[in-house]
Design an enzyme around this catalytic site. Structure first.
Site, PDB file in Angstrom:
ATOM      1  N   SER A 153     -18.078  29.985  32.146  1.00  0.00           N
ATOM      2  CA  SER A 153     -17.902  28.895  31.931  1.00  0.00           C
ATOM      3  C   SER A 153     -18.492  28.596  29.941  1.00  0.00           C
ATOM      4  CB  SER A 153     -18.978  27.558  32.585  1.00  0.00           C
ATOM      5  OG  SER A 153     -18.557  26.493  31.545  1.00  0.00           O
ATOM      6  N   TYR A 166     -27.201  25.145  36.082  1.00  0.00           N
ATOM      7  CA  TYR A 166     -25.663  25.382  35.817  1.00  0.00           C
ATOM      8  C   TYR A 166     -25.628  26.057  34.708  1.00  0.00           C
ATOM      9  CZ  TYR A 166     -20.627  25.378  36.096  1.00  0.00           C
ATOM     10  OH  TYR A 166     -19.545  25.633  35.540  1.00  0.00           O
TER      11      TYR A 166
END
Ligand code: NAD
Length: 268
Positions: A153, A166
């Site tokens: 990401s 995350y």
């Protein structure tokens, strides 16, 4: 006419019944690969992805496994290898968010994100690498012994308040990917990460479901559009094919420019 550059190869894509994983599985199938469509729930959506891939003339099966469960991952690889003979490409895509203010984050919210986003990639990559080495080279199919694509990401680079679990999992994926690339480069196993920005999928519905939310999201994206799973699918085909044979250990950002930090465009 789509180039069948992955013809004869088998790809296993985790979390392939939704969003980015679905887009990647479809693109790999369209490029001629046999595809194992992993899912953990909603078998009917996995079957729809299988049917779509078969419509291109490629082979596909759906296999259920929780990527954070060692036994289930080992059994999924056994079934996939039994069905297609080997695995050439692993796309470690499955991932989730359990967002909370850090001082309110429960151990369970921390653990589930780490277990799926990081340990899941470990368990699947280990089985894939064992299979690549057991099978040995097949140069007429690919110059590499095997290819692993880690779905990271932009948050392996951009800190993310309110999402510390995350962002930590994706930061860890960067070192996971690069260390694997270092350890297995001489075996001709290529390991790379795709780092998406904002892609329109169920994981981030809040960011695009209303015109106001979408408008606010655009302030982070110089290219001024939200990404689509097919954008990621095209990059995955490139990274899985010999077109990228000299790329390993790389994090490739695909984010409409999110990582050029738009906020600094007017002086910062
Ligand atoms: P999504 O929610 O649509 O898809 C996630 C997939 O992972 C689903 O198929 C889900 O069932 C699967 N999954 C979750 N837990 C699992 C488990 N234990 N075992 C097997 N599968 C499991 O979200 P998405 O946006 O498609 O996310 C896919 C990947 O892309 C994730 O790793 C996510 O972190 C990453 N990502 C997404 C974006 C984005 O903007 N959408 C941006 C950067 C990175």
């Amino acid at each position: 006419m789509v180039d069948k550059k992955l013809s004869g190869q088998t790809a296993l894509v985790t979390g392939a019944n939704s969003g980015i994983g679905e887009g990647v599985a479809i693109s790999l199938g369209e490029a001629g690969a046999n595809v194992v469509v992993n899912y953990v729930s909603k078998p009917e959506t996995a079957q729809a992805v299988v049917d779509k891939i078969k419509s291109f003339g490629s082979k596909a099966i759906a296999l259920q496994a929780d990527v954070s469960n060692e036994e289930q991952v080992i059994s999924m690889f056994k079934q996939a290898i039994k069905e297609f003979g080997t695995i050439d490409i692993l796309v470690n895509n499955a991932g989730l968010q359990k967002d909370a203010k850090f001082d309110e984050m429960t151990l369970s919210q921390w653990n589930i994100v780490m277990n799926v986003n990081l340990t899941g990639q470990f368990l699947c990559a280990r089985e894939a690498i064992k299979e690549f080495m057991k099978r040995g080279p097949v140069p007429e199919r690919s110059q590499a012994l095997g290819k692993i694509i880690c779905m990271s990401s932009v948050h392996e680079l951009i800190p993310w308040a309110g999402h510390v679990n995350y962002a930590s999992s994706k930061g860890a994926i960067r070192m996971f990917m690069q260390s694997l690339a270092q350890e297995y480069g001489d075996r001709k196993i290529r390991v790379n990460s795709i780092c998406p920005g904002a892609i329109q999928t169920p994981i981030n519905t809040d960011a695009w479901a209303t015109p106001e939310a979408l408008n606010s999201l655009m302030s982070l994206i110089p290219y001024n559009r939200i990404g689509q799973p097919s954008d990621i699918g095209k990059l995955a085909v490139f990274l899985a094919s010999d077109d990228s044979d000299y790329i390993t250990g790389a994090s490739i950002f695909i984010d409409g420019g999110m990582t050029v930090f738009e906020g600094f465009a007017t002086g910062g």
